[in-house]
Design a protein around this motif. Structure first.
Motif, PDB file in Angstrom:
ATOM      1  N   LEU A  89       0.816  -1.211   0.000  1.00  0.00           N
ATOM      2  CA  LEU A  89       0.000   0.000   0.000  1.00  0.00           C
ATOM      3  C   LEU A  89       0.853   1.266   0.000  1.00  0.00           C
ATOM      4  CD1 LEU A  89      -2.111  -2.158   0.770  1.00  0.00           C
ATOM      5  CD2 LEU A  89      -3.116  -0.503   2.340  1.00  0.00           C
ATOM      6  N   GLN A  90       2.173   1.111   0.071  1.00  0.00           N
ATOM      7  CA  GLN A  90       3.054   2.272   0.155  1.00  0.00           C
ATOM      8  C   GLN A  90       3.835   2.518  -1.127  1.00  0.00           C
ATOM      9  OE1 GLN A  90       5.329   1.795   3.804  1.00  0.00           O
ATOM     10  NE2 GLN A  90       3.479   1.533   5.032  1.00  0.00           N
ATOM     11  N   LYS A  91       3.697   1.621  -2.103  1.00  0.00           N
ATOM     12  CA  LYS A  91       4.449   1.755  -3.356  1.00  0.00           C
ATOM     13  C   LYS A  91       4.070   3.009  -4.131  1.00  0.00           C
ATOM     14  CE  LYS A  91       3.249  -2.262  -5.007  1.00  0.00           C
ATOM     15  NZ  LYS A  91       3.139  -3.434  -5.914  1.00  0.00           N
ATOM     16  N   SER A  92       2.837   3.473  -3.954  1.00  0.00           N
ATOM     17  CA  SER A  92       2.347   4.589  -4.764  1.00  0.00           C
ATOM     18  C   SER A  92       2.728   5.960  -4.208  1.00  0.00           C
ATOM     19  CB  SER A  92       0.822   4.509  -4.884  1.00  0.00           C
ATOM     20  OG  SER A  92       0.216   4.571  -3.607  1.00  0.00           O
ATOM     21  N   VAL A  93       3.377   6.015  -3.043  1.00  0.00           N
ATOM     22  CA  VAL A  93       3.754   7.310  -2.471  1.00  0.00           C
ATOM     23  C   VAL A  93       4.818   7.955  -3.357  1.00  0.00           C
ATOM     24  CG1 VAL A  93       4.693   8.508  -0.469  1.00  0.00           C
ATOM     25  CG2 VAL A  93       3.248   6.483  -0.140  1.00  0.00           C
ATOM     26  N   PRO A  94       4.596   9.195  -3.834  1.00  0.00           N
ATOM     27  CA  PRO A  94       5.577   9.852  -4.707  1.00  0.00           C
ATOM     28  C   PRO A  94       6.915  10.055  -3.999  1.00  0.00           C
ATOM     29  CG  PRO A  94       3.460  10.989  -4.763  1.00  0.00           C
ATOM     30  CD  PRO A  94       3.388  10.014  -3.628  1.00  0.00           C
ATOM     31  N   PRO A  95       7.996  10.208  -4.772  1.00  0.00           N
ATOM     32  CA  PRO A  95       9.333  10.313  -4.181  1.00  0.00           C
ATOM     33  C   PRO A  95       9.464  11.388  -3.110  1.00  0.00           C
ATOM     34  CG  PRO A  95       9.530   9.968  -6.528  1.00  0.00           C
ATOM     35  CD  PRO A  95       8.056  10.142  -6.246  1.00  0.00           C
ATOM     36  N   LYS A  96       8.977  12.610  -3.383  1.00  0.00           N
ATOM     37  CA  LYS A  96       9.197  13.673  -2.402  1.00  0.00           C
ATOM     38  C   LYS A  96       8.452  13.403  -1.109  1.00  0.00           C
ATOM     39  CE  LYS A  96       5.656  17.066  -3.854  1.00  0.00           C
ATOM     40  NZ  LYS A  96       5.449  18.469  -4.281  1.00  0.00           N
ATOM     41  N   PHE A  97       7.274  12.808  -1.196  1.00  0.00           N
ATOM     42  CA  PHE A  97       6.530  12.510   0.031  1.00  0.00           C
ATOM     43  C   PHE A  97       7.114  11.297   0.750  1.00  0.00           C
ATOM     44  CE2 PHE A  97       3.410  15.166  -2.167  1.00  0.00           C
ATOM     45  CZ  PHE A  97       3.130  16.069  -1.143  1.00  0.00           C
ATOM     46  N   THR A  98       7.701  10.375   0.000  1.00  0.00           N
ATOM     47  CA  THR A  98       8.446   9.295   0.640  1.00  0.00           C
ATOM     48  C   THR A  98       9.577   9.881   1.479  1.00  0.00           C
ATOM     49  OG1 THR A  98       7.928   7.731  -1.141  1.00  0.00           O
ATOM     50  CG2 THR A  98       9.847   7.241   0.219  1.00  0.00           C
ATOM     51  N   ALA A  99      10.245  10.895   0.926  1.00  0.00           N
ATOM     52  CA  ALA A  99      11.334  11.556   1.661  1.00  0.00           C
ATOM     53  C   ALA A  99      10.811  12.305   2.882  1.00  0.00           C
ATOM     54  CB  ALA A  99      12.077  12.516   0.731  1.00  0.00           C
ATOM     55  N   TYR A 100       9.751  13.088   2.702  1.00  0.00           N
ATOM     56  CA  TYR A 100       9.206  13.851   3.827  1.00  0.00           C
ATOM     57  C   TYR A 100       8.786  12.921   4.968  1.00  0.00           C
ATOM     58  CZ  TYR A 100       8.612  17.612   0.329  1.00  0.00           C
ATOM     59  OH  TYR A 100       8.796  18.550  -0.654  1.00  0.00           O
ATOM     60  N   GLN A 101       8.057  11.872   4.602  1.00  0.00           N
ATOM     61  CA  GLN A 101       7.551  10.951   5.625  1.00  0.00           C
ATOM     62  C   GLN A 101       8.696  10.192   6.281  1.00  0.00           C
ATOM     63  OE1 GLN A 101       4.979   8.892   2.954  1.00  0.00           O
ATOM     64  NE2 GLN A 101       3.611  10.651   2.751  1.00  0.00           N
ATOM     65  N   GLY A 102       9.666   9.793   5.478  1.00  0.00           N
ATOM     66  CA  GLY A 102      10.809   9.073   6.030  1.00  0.00           C
ATOM     67  C   GLY A 102      11.603   9.910   7.005  1.00  0.00           C
ATOM     68  N   PHE A 103      11.742  11.202   6.703  1.00  0.00           N
ATOM     69  CA  PHE A 103      12.480  12.069   7.625  1.00  0.00           C
ATOM     70  C   PHE A 103      11.694  12.326   8.903  1.00  0.00           C
ATOM     71  CE2 PHE A 103      15.686  12.917   4.469  1.00  0.00           C
ATOM     72  CZ  PHE A 103      16.797  13.221   5.242  1.00  0.00           C
ATOM     73  N   ASP A 104      10.386  12.282   8.829  1.00  0.00           N
ATOM     74  CA  ASP A 104       9.588  12.373  10.051  1.00  0.00           C
ATOM     75  C   ASP A 104       9.891  11.173  10.944  1.00  0.00           C
ATOM     76  OD1 ASP A 104       7.726  13.060  11.978  1.00  0.00           O
ATOM     77  OD2 ASP A 104       5.989  12.533  10.766  1.00  0.00           O
ATOM     78  N   ALA A 105       9.839   9.981  10.356  1.00  0.00           N
ATOM     79  CA  ALA A 105      10.154   8.770  11.113  1.00  0.00           C
ATOM     80  C   ALA A 105      11.572   8.827  11.674  1.00  0.00           C
ATOM     81  CB  ALA A 105       9.979   7.541  10.224  1.00  0.00           C
TER      82      ALA A 105
END
Length: 389
Positions: free
Chosen positions: A183-199
């Protein structure tokens, strides 16, 4: 080094985990499915999958799809009314941290009187006790960022007072968390980065917090390793499921860090940014602040060995000094293509920094007590200024 450990959420983790939802016995009869006001959950078929699973479990459902990227109090209250009108007895949150946070707040307000801010303990909140136990929550995460799918807190914004604050109680731990990497494959690159940096930030802050302990250290350093070493791969190739799995794993661990330890004032500083500019993604704000924020702590030389350990966990095995952490942080920012994010692109102006510093130290001021280096208002303004582009 003492700690209290209580993380009761059952977690189904891995590719295809959602397929097992209907087998769980924690479900009620009438579900309220909470979604964002975007299109991805419907576009990529995630809502269809959840509805199918609920139908297999003989559960009725009603869909509420109005949650914003930075969830608002009024939306929570609208959702609580919707929940009562549809006689829902549990809530399914399908989305990222904003959706899950909103679902938690809706679970509280669906069975308690008054306004959400009656139960907020900071800022202009009235700090009243939650009388009735919130509805059970099933969290199905479509992102890897906040850790909210398996922790006891939520963050909601009150635009009338420009307060972006947390509500935390063990009663809003989700009963079940489904972390299906598909369910996470569709997250665009920039939002993958934003969310990953939150974690990542949850664990970076937790590891250098003065309330770090044996248990939080174990979770934090493992999360830092998993997110720090795999995030760039997930950003640059969204179909790299191994990388996404490691980032998602680190995300859940970072959520646990907040259950057995604490974050720090970097989160307060960011919440002030996005409280006044809700179009700013939380993770993007943390990225903007990170170099100046951590650099300020390193300058005071209060826990150099911890910064060395974090640098090693993120891939710099030969790190020998605290400043090496800033080097590996900059490298990750560049590899994720977010090193040049600008506050000015979100309408933020330097003349706002004094009021933002007041906001950070006010409604979210509790996190400043977790810092090894005590920040003054002037320090906060300086961090904003150094982060500004």
């Amino acid at each position: 080094m003492g700690f209290t450990m209580y993380v009761p959420t059952k977690i189904l983790f891995g590719q295809g985990a959602l397929d097992n939802l209907h087998k769980e016995d924690c479900l009620g009869v009438n579900a309220m499915i909470v979604l964002s006001n975007g299109v991805s959950a419907k576009k990529y078929g995630y809502l269809d999958k959840v509805e199918e699973q609920l139908s297999l479990a003989k559960v009725n459902y009603a869909v509420f799809d109005k949650v914003q990227a930075n969830p608002l109090k009024d939306t929570v209250m609208e959702g609580a009314k919707f929940c009562r009108e549809n006689k829902c007895d549990f809530i399914v949150a399908l989305g990222g941290g904003s959706v899950i946070d909103s679902a938690k707040a809706i679970a509280v307000m669906a069975v308690n009187d008054g306004d959400l801010w009656d139960y907020i303990a900071s800022g202009t909140g009235k700090g009243q006790p939650i009388t009735n136990k919130p509805l059970p929550i099933v969290s199905i995460s479509t992102t890897a960022g906040t850790g909210s799918e398996a922790d006891a807190g939520c963050v909601i914004t009150n635009p009338e007072t420009n307060e972006k604050v947390g509500l935390k109680t063990p009663d809003i731990f989700p009963v079940l968390c489904v972390e299906d990497i598909n369910l996470q494959k569709s997250v665009p690159p920039k939002f993958t980065a934003y969310q990953g940096f939150d974690a990542l930030s949850h664990s970076l802050e937790g590891y250098i917090s003065k309330f770090a302990n044996l248990m939080s250290d174990m979770y934090a350093i493992t999360a830092i390793e998993n997110v720090g070493r795999y995030l760039a791969r997930a950003v640059n190739n969204g179909n790299d499921l191994e990388a996404r799995e490691h980032v998602a794993f680190g995300n859940i661990l970072s959520g646990t860090v907040m259950c057995v330890g604490t974050t720090s004032s970097q989160h307060s500083l960011e919440h002030a940014l996005s409280a006044y500019h809700p179009e700013l993604p939380h993770g993007a704000g943390l990225i903007m602040l990170s170099r100046a924020y951590f650099g300020n702590i390193i300058k005071h030389n209060v826990c150099p060995e911890r910064f060395i350990q974090m640098a090693k966990a993120m891939g710099m095995e030969n790190a020998t000094k605290a400043e090496d952490f800033l080097t590996v942080l900059e490298k990750l920012l560049e590899e994720c293509h977010v090193a040049d994010l600008k506050m000015s692109d979100y309408g933020i102006t330097p003349d706002e920094f004094p009021k933002m510093a007041d906001n950070a130290m006010g409604p979210m001021g509790g996190l400043f007590a977790c810092d090894r280096v005590q920040l003054t208002k002037e320090d906060c303004i300086a961090i904003y200024q150094q982060s500004y582009k």
